[in-house]
Motif scaffolding. Structure first.
Motif, PDB file in Angstrom:
ATOM      1  N   LEU A 407       0.820  -1.203   0.000  1.00 55.60           N
ATOM      2  CA  LEU A 407       0.000   0.000   0.000  1.00 55.60           C
ATOM      3  C   LEU A 407       0.859   1.259   0.000  1.00 55.60           C
ATOM      4  O   LEU A 407       0.477   2.294  -0.553  1.00 55.60           O
ATOM      5  CB  LEU A 407      -0.918   0.012   1.221  1.00 55.60           C
ATOM      6  CG  LEU A 407      -2.085  -0.982   1.212  1.00 55.60           C
ATOM      7  CD1 LEU A 407      -2.739  -1.033   2.578  1.00 55.60           C
ATOM      8  CD2 LEU A 407      -3.108  -0.603   0.149  1.00 55.60           C
ATOM      9  N   VAL A 408       2.025   1.165   0.639  1.00 52.46           N
ATOM     10  CA  VAL A 408       2.915   2.324   0.738  1.00 52.46           C
ATOM     11  C   VAL A 408       3.751   2.484  -0.525  1.00 52.46           C
ATOM     12  O   VAL A 408       3.867   3.583  -1.090  1.00 52.46           O
ATOM     13  CB  VAL A 408       3.827   2.200   1.971  1.00 52.46           C
ATOM     14  CG1 VAL A 408       4.838   3.341   2.015  1.00 52.46           C
ATOM     15  CG2 VAL A 408       2.994   2.159   3.243  1.00 52.46           C
ATOM     16  N   LEU A 409       4.323   1.394  -1.002  1.00 53.33           N
ATOM     17  CA  LEU A 409       5.295   1.469  -2.094  1.00 53.33           C
ATOM     18  C   LEU A 409       4.660   1.364  -3.473  1.00 53.33           C
ATOM     19  O   LEU A 409       5.231   1.847  -4.459  1.00 53.33           O
ATOM     20  CB  LEU A 409       6.327   0.352  -1.917  1.00 53.33           C
ATOM     21  CG  LEU A 409       7.121   0.398  -0.598  1.00 53.33           C
ATOM     22  CD1 LEU A 409       8.033  -0.813  -0.484  1.00 53.33           C
ATOM     23  CD2 LEU A 409       7.930   1.686  -0.494  1.00 53.33           C
ATOM     24  N   ARG A 410       3.503   0.733  -3.589  1.00 50.85           N
ATOM     25  CA  ARG A 410       2.835   0.577  -4.871  1.00 50.85           C
ATOM     26  C   ARG A 410       1.365   0.979  -4.776  1.00 50.85           C
ATOM     27  O   ARG A 410       0.466   0.175  -4.996  1.00 50.85           O
ATOM     28  CB  ARG A 410       2.952  -0.873  -5.354  1.00 50.85           C
ATOM     29  CG  ARG A 410       4.348  -1.291  -5.740  1.00 50.85           C
ATOM     30  CD  ARG A 410       4.781  -0.565  -7.030  1.00 50.85           C
ATOM     31  NE  ARG A 410       6.111  -0.984  -7.472  1.00 50.85           N
ATOM     32  CZ  ARG A 410       7.230  -0.383  -7.140  1.00 50.85           C
ATOM     33  NH1 ARG A 410       7.180   0.686  -6.343  1.00 50.85           N
ATOM     34  NH2 ARG A 410       8.394  -0.816  -7.581  1.00 50.85           N
ATOM     35  N   PRO A 411       1.084   2.230  -4.447  1.00 52.62           N
ATOM     36  CA  PRO A 411      -0.328   2.644  -4.287  1.00 52.62           C
ATOM     37  C   PRO A 411      -1.124   2.511  -5.576  1.00 52.62           C
ATOM     38  O   PRO A 411      -2.353   2.375  -5.533  1.00 52.62           O
ATOM     39  CB  PRO A 411      -0.212   4.103  -3.837  1.00 52.62           C
ATOM     40  CG  PRO A 411       1.133   4.555  -4.307  1.00 52.62           C
ATOM     41  CD  PRO A 411       2.016   3.348  -4.220  1.00 52.62           C
ATOM     42  N   GLU A 412      -0.439   2.544  -6.732  1.00 53.98           N
ATOM     43  CA  GLU A 412      -1.170   2.455  -7.992  1.00 53.98           C
ATOM     44  C   GLU A 412      -1.853   1.096  -8.154  1.00 53.98           C
ATOM     45  O   GLU A 412      -2.813   0.978  -8.926  1.00 53.98           O
ATOM     46  CB  GLU A 412      -0.224   2.715  -9.175  1.00 53.98           C
ATOM     47  CG  GLU A 412       0.898   1.706  -9.339  1.00 53.98           C
ATOM     48  CD  GLU A 412       2.133   2.034  -8.520  1.00 53.98           C
ATOM     49  OE1 GLU A 412       3.191   1.414  -8.775  1.00 53.98           O
ATOM     50  OE2 GLU A 412       2.035   2.924  -7.635  1.00 53.98           O
ATOM     51  N   TRP A 413      -1.370   0.064  -7.473  1.00 58.90           N
ATOM     52  CA  TRP A 413      -2.011  -1.243  -7.561  1.00 58.90           C
ATOM     53  C   TRP A 413      -3.439  -1.220  -7.011  1.00 58.90           C
ATOM     54  O   TRP A 413      -4.260  -2.059  -7.363  1.00 58.90           O
ATOM     55  CB  TRP A 413      -1.199  -2.285  -6.795  1.00 58.90           C
ATOM     56  CG  TRP A 413       0.142  -2.597  -7.407  1.00 58.90           C
ATOM     57  CD1 TRP A 413       0.637  -2.134  -8.589  1.00 58.90           C
ATOM     58  CD2 TRP A 413       1.146  -3.435  -6.848  1.00 58.90           C
ATOM     59  NE1 TRP A 413       1.889  -2.631  -8.814  1.00 58.90           N
ATOM     60  CE2 TRP A 413       2.244  -3.445  -7.749  1.00 58.90           C
ATOM     61  CE3 TRP A 413       1.254  -4.176  -5.675  1.00 58.90           C
ATOM     62  CZ2 TRP A 413       3.394  -4.157  -7.521  1.00 58.90           C
ATOM     63  CZ3 TRP A 413       2.412  -4.901  -5.446  1.00 58.90           C
ATOM     64  CH2 TRP A 413       3.475  -4.895  -6.362  1.00 58.90           C
ATOM     65  N   ALA A 415      -5.417   1.705  -6.769  1.00 59.27           N
ATOM     66  CA  ALA A 415      -6.160   2.895  -7.176  1.00 59.27           C
ATOM     67  C   ALA A 415      -7.410   2.511  -7.961  1.00 59.27           C
ATOM     68  O   ALA A 415      -7.394   1.595  -8.782  1.00 59.27           O
ATOM     69  CB  ALA A 415      -5.279   3.816  -7.997  1.00 59.27           C
ATOM     70  N   LEU A 416      -8.486   3.220  -7.718  1.00 63.62           N
ATOM     71  CA  LEU A 416      -9.740   3.024  -8.442  1.00 63.62           C
ATOM     72  C   LEU A 416      -9.953   4.096  -9.504  1.00 63.62           C
ATOM     73  O   LEU A 416     -10.943   4.060 -10.221  1.00 63.62           O
ATOM     74  CB  LEU A 416     -10.919   3.040  -7.462  1.00 63.62           C
ATOM     75  CG  LEU A 416     -10.959   1.884  -6.465  1.00 63.62           C
ATOM     76  CD1 LEU A 416     -12.079   2.079  -5.463  1.00 63.62           C
ATOM     77  CD2 LEU A 416     -11.118   0.559  -7.187  1.00 63.62           C
ATOM     78  N   THR A 417      -9.044   5.072  -9.573  1.00 63.67           N
ATOM     79  CA  THR A 417      -9.131   6.134 -10.571  1.00 63.67           C
ATOM     80  C   THR A 417      -7.752   6.308 -11.196  1.00 63.67           C
ATOM     81  O   THR A 417      -6.768   5.700 -10.767  1.00 63.67           O
ATOM     82  CB  THR A 417      -9.577   7.461  -9.933  1.00 63.67           C
ATOM     83  OG1 THR A 417      -8.540   7.932  -9.071  1.00 63.67           O
ATOM     84  CG2 THR A 417     -10.850   7.289  -9.126  1.00 63.67           C
ATOM     85  N   ASP A 418      -7.678   7.178 -12.178  1.00 65.37           N
ATOM     86  CA  ASP A 418      -6.384   7.471 -12.792  1.00 65.37           C
ATOM     87  C   ASP A 418      -5.471   8.219 -11.828  1.00 65.37           C
ATOM     88  O   ASP A 418      -4.254   8.192 -11.974  1.00 65.37           O
ATOM     89  CB  ASP A 418      -6.576   8.313 -14.065  1.00 65.37           C
ATOM     90  CG  ASP A 418      -7.280   7.527 -15.168  1.00 65.37           C
ATOM     91  OD1 ASP A 418      -7.201   6.282 -15.125  1.00 65.37           O
ATOM     92  OD2 ASP A 418      -7.902   8.158 -16.041  1.00 65.37           O
ATOM     93  N   ASP A 419      -6.051   8.885 -10.867  1.00 67.44           N
ATOM     94  CA  ASP A 419      -5.283   9.615  -9.859  1.00 67.44           C
ATOM     95  C   ASP A 419      -4.990   8.664  -8.700  1.00 67.44           C
ATOM     96  O   ASP A 419      -5.900   8.268  -7.974  1.00 67.44           O
ATOM     97  CB  ASP A 419      -6.082  10.822  -9.365  1.00 67.44           C
ATOM     98  CG  ASP A 419      -5.342  11.634  -8.304  1.00 67.44           C
ATOM     99  OD1 ASP A 419      -4.155  11.329  -8.064  1.00 67.44           O
ATOM    100  OD2 ASP A 419      -5.957  12.545  -7.733  1.00 67.44           O
TER     101      ASP A 419
END
Length: 889
Positions: A407-413, A415-419
């Motif tokens: 969750l800390v190092l790869r938050p993009e995994w 994400a529910l939006t492009d942001d």
């Protein structure tokens, strides 16, 4: 001035002592350490409650009123005890010498990072805001606590200390919060000792003593230390209530009422204290379930605690939500800025705020410290998971160990939006992980209490708040307790025999010493590794927060602690408190300058050190450029702030000439610029041929002693203008009456402070003078073309300065937007600040300061229908004597 803080602390100790003796008369049921902590907590609670009560009276918060209220409390409570024939039951249970030495060593170790150089740094923006509102409270503004985005406790405590001598400096203001932080650490020791054992309590206190957040917030005028103290004590009182004797109706009930008091005072400090409520509720309900009939027998305490808490919170929060500032500003800030407003590009909650938090945490504390905490917590949780679920426990532990770092190092995994900073399904991962922690030992009340104390703030700030910033620090007390369990296991392996005494009702969590059966050499190696990490963390904390040769945060990355590792590419843009910095603002505030100025420093900071001078960038006579600014402000007409201070070339191109530089006694300082070059007889330095360099020198002490009186205008919103003006008037304009000039104040350079025998104020050619007017609208029928004129003239002969236009009400002394007179509602009062330039070639002599209302299209003036100048079309406020400049004609 530190005597003000010491006097306040003495009064707090007196109030806490009489309240503790009256409410907890059975001293022998508490030990000496617990008694000291409760006494301090009750003293701080008294300061908050008394401050609110005094602020609601016509007398307000004054040094005399707070001293009198505290002495009256002591007399009344002691008299009531004597009249009732109450006798304290024995003395608190003593601690043996070895225990005292251990406790004293831990608290002294904590103090080493919180007390040295406490007053060296200048006030930061949020600190200055507290000082502004404390000053306004002392000065008679009763609603100052409502034009604030936090609870009133930090303002009231600061006002009480400030009011003792009506003078204050940085160390004096910060000491009560540093002591509150140390008292909170002692309270954590009591909690850890009571829940898990003395060794856990000591280890947890050492862990938290080294935490950068809890060092920084022990060195600033902010609420965090109060939330920590009150929240920890509320939890402890709930624990004592849960474990009171089954038939002890009176004693158990007293703990419950005390818990309600501390929780309410925590909520009067900040809403963060509410995150302690789930653990407290668990303990209260646990007693009702474990002791049949306890709710019925102790209903008096439930009713008293509920009534006390409701009364205290309603006394502040009901008028708060009805105040115009809350409705227009605070509510919007909380919903849109902190919670995210539920919309925007990110889509609203839930979020994944862990990366933001770790970015801050790895700078406040060394990365090695955080890594060690993670390992210790993981070991403690894993031990309990595999004890409950021998087969599935390892899998559950692996889930947490892998998912949280992801969750800390790869938050993009997630994400529910492009942001990736927007909506996230991290709440599911965090929720499952926290559920596993809570359920790891459901029959262990100490573990469940600690797990709930951890789970509430993690779930709230990691998933529901878009901008948690430093509020995430509230997770660390519970994390420290859990980490200390692993340390206690190692300690018990190396030294099985208890080495220090326990506390009242000390209870050990089942299996504290059984989280793994390591061989002694392995335990020794682990202990040595932890000692190395602790030593480096102490070194890191000292270099970052205590030493003042280098302003670490402002100098980063050019300056770094040797061996430090920061695993994130960029620092977060906000959330920085408690780092040392001194540029020399006291020297600026004490110099002979007047008029409008601009700066790249925060308005709240410059408003404090300039004592409310008008900050107007568009017409600034002076420019003060700080070398290193934490929260940079736009200057030179820019819309957005620069990453670095403006260059000398840019400032010079805007028409300013550099006249000097102030050193703050450290690596940073402030450049002084004057528009149009150095004027003959200019107020800062006469006849300079090249920029001069000034140090703080005696100006620092003179500023504290001479210029920190609470009567000044900080530009607080929704102000009572009548409180600010120095000279009352009653001039009525218009027939029928439409406007009243209630009063005025005149701010001039210090050379003008002396009054001549004829009452005229002396100014130099080239000066700027700032006039503040208080206008009161009698009707809403003011002409749309009406505006104010201010002239400095020999009436009918020569005008040497003027400032015409609509009123401009300052905010934090920054020039506000023009507001037409016609927009004033009937009964509304506004401040109007305007600056008058006196040209450098004006001849000496006496001039009149005239004020009136005119129609800017026709030029027709509104008649003065009542007041000293009735029958004219202007009012005469003062005589200003322009004197010859030194070396001039």
């Amino acid at each position: 001035m530190i005597a003000s803080s010491l006097a306040w602390l003495a009064l707090v100790a007196l109030a806490g002592t009489v309240l503790a003796d009256a409410w907890l008369p059975w001293r022998d049921r508490t030990d000496a350490l617990e008694r000291i902590v409760l006494t301090l907590g009750l003293g701080y609670a008294w300061s908050v409650v008394a401050g609110m009560a005094l602020n609601a009276t016509p007398w307000g918060v004054r040094g005399a009123t707070f001293v009198g209220a505290t002495l009256l409390l002591a007399v009344v409570v002691a008299g009531a005890q004597r009249w009732r024939g109450g006798q304290a039951c024995g003395r608190p249970r003593p601690l043996d010498r070895r225990t005292w030495l251990a406790v004293a060593a831990v608290i002294a170790f904590a103090a080493l990072f919180r007390l040295p150089n406490l007053g060296w740094s200048e006030f930061q923006g949020d600190e200055a805001l507290v000082l502004h509102k404390a000053a306004a409270t002392i000065d008679g503004r009763h609603d100052a606590i409502y034009v604030h985005k936090k609870g009133p406790a930090e303002i009231l405590i600061t006002a009480e200390v400030y009011a003792v001598q009506r003078r204050i400096d940085e160390g004096t203001a910060r000491l009560p919060f540093a002591v509150a932080m140390l008292a909170g650490l002692a309270a954590l020791l009591v909690v850890g000792r009571g829940l898990f054992g003395a060794r856990v309590g000591l280890a947890a206190t050492v862990i938290l003593s080294l935490n950068g957040f809890f060092i920084a917030f022990g060195r600033v005028v902010q609420y965090q230390a109060l939330v920590f103290l009150f929240g920890t004590l509320a939890l402890w009182c709930a624990w004592r209530y849960r474990h009171a004797a089954d038939d002890d109706r009176d004693g158990a009930g007293r703990w419950l009422v005390l818990c309600a008091l501390f929780l309410a005072c925590g909520l009067l400090s900040h809403y963060d204290a509410a995150l302690t409520a789930p653990a407290i509720a668990y303990l209260v309900v646990a007693r009702w379930r474990a002791v049949p009939g306890s709710l019925r027998r102790e209903r008096w305490a439930v009713a008293a605690g509920f009534a006390l808490g409701t009364a205290l919170l309603s006394a502040f929060y009901v008028p708060l939500v009805r105040h115009p500032y809350f409705q227009s500003t605070t509510l919007k800030y909380l919903v849109e800025v902190r919670l995210g407003g539920g919309g925007g590009e990110g889509g609203g909650a839930p979020y994944d705020a862990l990366p933001k938090w770790m970015g801050l945490a790895n700078f406040y504390s060394s990365a090695y410290y955080l890594f060690a905490i993670d390992l210790l917590v993981a070991a403690a949780v894993t031990a309990r998971l595999i004890r409950r679920w021998p087969r599935a426990g390892w899998a559950a532990a692996a889930f947490g160990v892998l998912a949280i770092p992801a969750l800390v190092l790869r938050p993009e995994w997630f994400a529910l939006t492009d942001d990736i900073e927007g909506r996230s399904w991290a709440i599911l991962v965090i929720g499952v992980a926290l559920a596993l922690v809570v359920l790891a030992a459901p029959r262990d009340p100490a573990w469940t209490t600690t797990a709930l104390w951890l789970a509430a703030p993690v779930l709230f700030y990691a998933t529901l708040v878009e901008a948690p910033r430093t509020h995430f620090h509230v997770v660390f007390p519970a994390l420290s307790l859990i980490a200390a369990l692993t340390i206690a296991t190692v300690w018990n392996r190396l030294h099985p025999a208890p080495s220090i005494g326990g506390g009242v009702d000390e209870r050990s969590s089942p299996g504290v010493g059984g989280a793994g059966r390591w061989a002694t050499p392995v335990a020794g190696a682990l202990a040595a590794s932890l000692a190395i990490v602790a030593a480096y963390s102490a070194f890191y904390s000292w270099m970052v927060f205590v030493q003042h040769d280098v302003a670490y945060k402002r100098g980063y990355p050019d300056v770094q602690v040797a061996g430090a590792w920061y695993p994130f590419a960029e620092l977060p843009g906000s959330g920085w408190f408690g780092f040392p910095y001194r540029a020399g603002w006291k020297a600026i505030g004490g110099m002979q300058w007047g008029g409008e100025y601009d700066s790249n420093e925060e308005p709240a900071v410059t408003a404090w050190y300039s004592r409310g001078a008008p900050r107007c960038g568009e017409d600034a006579r002076w420019m003060f450029v700080a070398d290193a600014v934490q929260d940079v402000q736009p200057v030179l007409g820019e819309e957005e702030p620069r990453d670095a201070p403006p260059s000398d070339e840019d400032v010079a191109a805007a028409g300013f000439a550099k006249i000097g530089h102030v050193s703050g006694g450290g690596p940073h300082g402030i450049s002084l610029w004057q528009r149009g070059g150095v004027l003959p007889g200019g107020p800062i330095e006469l006849g300079l041929e090249s920029p001069a360099v000034w140090g703080l020198g005696t100006r620092e002490r003179e500023f504290d002693r001479e210029l920190t009186d609470p009567h000044y205008d900080a530009g607080l919103p929704f102000d009572d203008p009548g409180r600010i003006v120095d000279h009352d008037r009653s001039d009525v304009f218009g027939e029928p009456p439409t406007l009243i000039l209630d009063g005025w104040s005149l701010e001039t350079p210090s050379v003008s402070a002396a009054f001549f025998t004829n009452g005229a104020r002396a100014v130099l050619p080239g000066d700027q003078i700032a006039l503040t007017l208080a206008w009161h609208a009698l009707a809403s029928t003011i002409s749309p073309n009406a505006q104010v004129f201010v002239h400095l003239e020999r009436e009918g002969d020569r005008t040497i300065g003027q400032a015409d236009g609509p009123p401009r009400t300052p905010a934090e002394t920054v020039c506000g937007k023009p507001r037409p007179l016609a927009s004033l509602a009937a009964g509304e009062t506004v401040l109007d600040r305007r600056v008058i330039d006196i040209a450098p070639d004006e001849p000496p002599g006496e001039y009149h300061l005239l004020v009136g209302i005119y129609d800017y299209e026709t030029g027709e003036r509104l008649p003065v229908s009542a007041g000293p100048d009735a029958g004219t079309t202007r009012v005469r406020l003062a005589i200003v004597n322009v004197i010859a400049a030194q070396g001039g004609p």
